[in-house]
Design a protein around this motif. Structure first.
Motif, PDB file in Angstrom:
ATOM      1  N   GLY A  67      -3.041   3.457  -7.383  1.00 52.07           N
ATOM      2  CA  GLY A  67      -4.238   4.008  -6.982  1.00 52.07           C
ATOM      3  C   GLY A  67      -5.321   3.244  -6.735  1.00 52.07           C
ATOM      4  O   GLY A  67      -6.345   3.937  -6.304  1.00 52.07           O
ATOM      5  N   TRP A 116       0.958  -1.254   0.041  1.00 55.52           N
ATOM      6  CA  TRP A 116      -0.035   0.128  -0.101  1.00 55.52           C
ATOM      7  C   TRP A 116       0.943   1.267  -0.185  1.00 55.52           C
ATOM      8  O   TRP A 116       2.036   1.049   0.519  1.00 55.52           O
ATOM      9  N   ARG A 136      -9.473   9.690  -0.058  1.00 53.50           N
ATOM     10  CA  ARG A 136      -8.054   9.614  -0.302  1.00 53.50           C
ATOM     11  C   ARG A 136      -7.022  10.683   0.107  1.00 53.50           C
ATOM     12  O   ARG A 136      -7.407  11.869  -0.242  1.00 53.50           O
ATOM     13  N   TYR A 191      -4.658   2.684  -0.251  1.00 54.71           N
ATOM     14  CA  TYR A 191      -4.521   2.895  -1.753  1.00 54.71           C
ATOM     15  C   TYR A 191      -3.341   2.294  -2.170  1.00 54.71           C
ATOM     16  O   TYR A 191      -2.289   2.704  -1.365  1.00 54.71           O
ATOM     17  N   TYR A 246      -9.881   3.045   3.809  1.00 52.64           N
ATOM     18  CA  TYR A 246      -9.149   2.347   2.794  1.00 52.64           C
ATOM     19  C   TYR A 246      -7.786   2.784   2.714  1.00 52.64           C
ATOM     20  O   TYR A 246      -7.137   3.668   3.141  1.00 52.64           O
ATOM     21  N   PRO A 273      -8.101   1.482  -4.434  1.00 52.04           N
ATOM     22  CA  PRO A 273      -8.329   1.530  -3.208  1.00 52.04           C
ATOM     23  C   PRO A 273      -8.913   0.143  -2.703  1.00 52.04           C
ATOM     24  O   PRO A 273      -9.600  -0.714  -3.541  1.00 52.04           O
ATOM     25  N   ARG A 302     -14.567   6.860  -1.412  1.00 48.29           N
ATOM     26  CA  ARG A 302     -13.286   6.250  -1.659  1.00 48.29           C
ATOM     27  C   ARG A 302     -12.175   7.516  -1.854  1.00 48.29           C
ATOM     28  O   ARG A 302     -11.117   7.554  -1.424  1.00 48.29           O
TER      29      ARG A 302
END
Length: 126
Positions: free
Chosen positions: A50, A24, A122, A46, A44, A52, A118
């Motif tokens: 990118g 991640w 971010r 990422y 989440y 998620p 999501r």
């Protein structure tokens, strides 16, 4: 305020995130509070590309770090937030903690917003 409690908070989340691969790149985690204690977590991670993936952390495992952070930030008689959002970028080391004082629906994941939340959560550090 010392930086140590926030480092401990981020470290505790990293060490206790569930259903997460090691590759991640960043995460966003929402912590919910009830009666001054962590009652839930969700968020989440990422990946570098990118993508998620949902995650959470068991409240009992992160409670000591959360308590240390909250005690470093708030006075004993202060009203505590109902939620906090912790965002962290693994590559840069940047982080942000955002408090929600009253709106228990803020950052809530629902069927209606599952695709947009999501991206809303971010980490976006300038």
């Amino acid at each position: 305020m010392s930086v140590e409690p926030v480092v401990g908070l981020v470290r505790s989340l990293v060490e206790n995130m569930r259903r997460v691969d090691d590759d991640w790149a960043s995460f966003a985690m929402v912590l919910e509070f009830s009666g001054g204690e962590v009652s839930g977590s969700y968020g989440y991670v990422y990946s570098a590309d990118g993508k998620p993936s949902a995650t959470s952390a068991r409240p009992t495992r992160i409670e000591p770090a959360v308590t240390a952070y909250m005690e470093s930030y708030f006075q004993p008689d202060d009203a505590l937030p109902v939620k906090i959002l912790i965002q962290f970028d693994r590559t840069s080391g940047n982080y942000e903690v955002t408090f929600e004082d009253t709106d228990v629906t803020r950052w809530q994941v629902t069927p209606a917003n599952i695709d947009t939340i999501r991206e809303e959560l971010r980490p976006q550090f300038a």
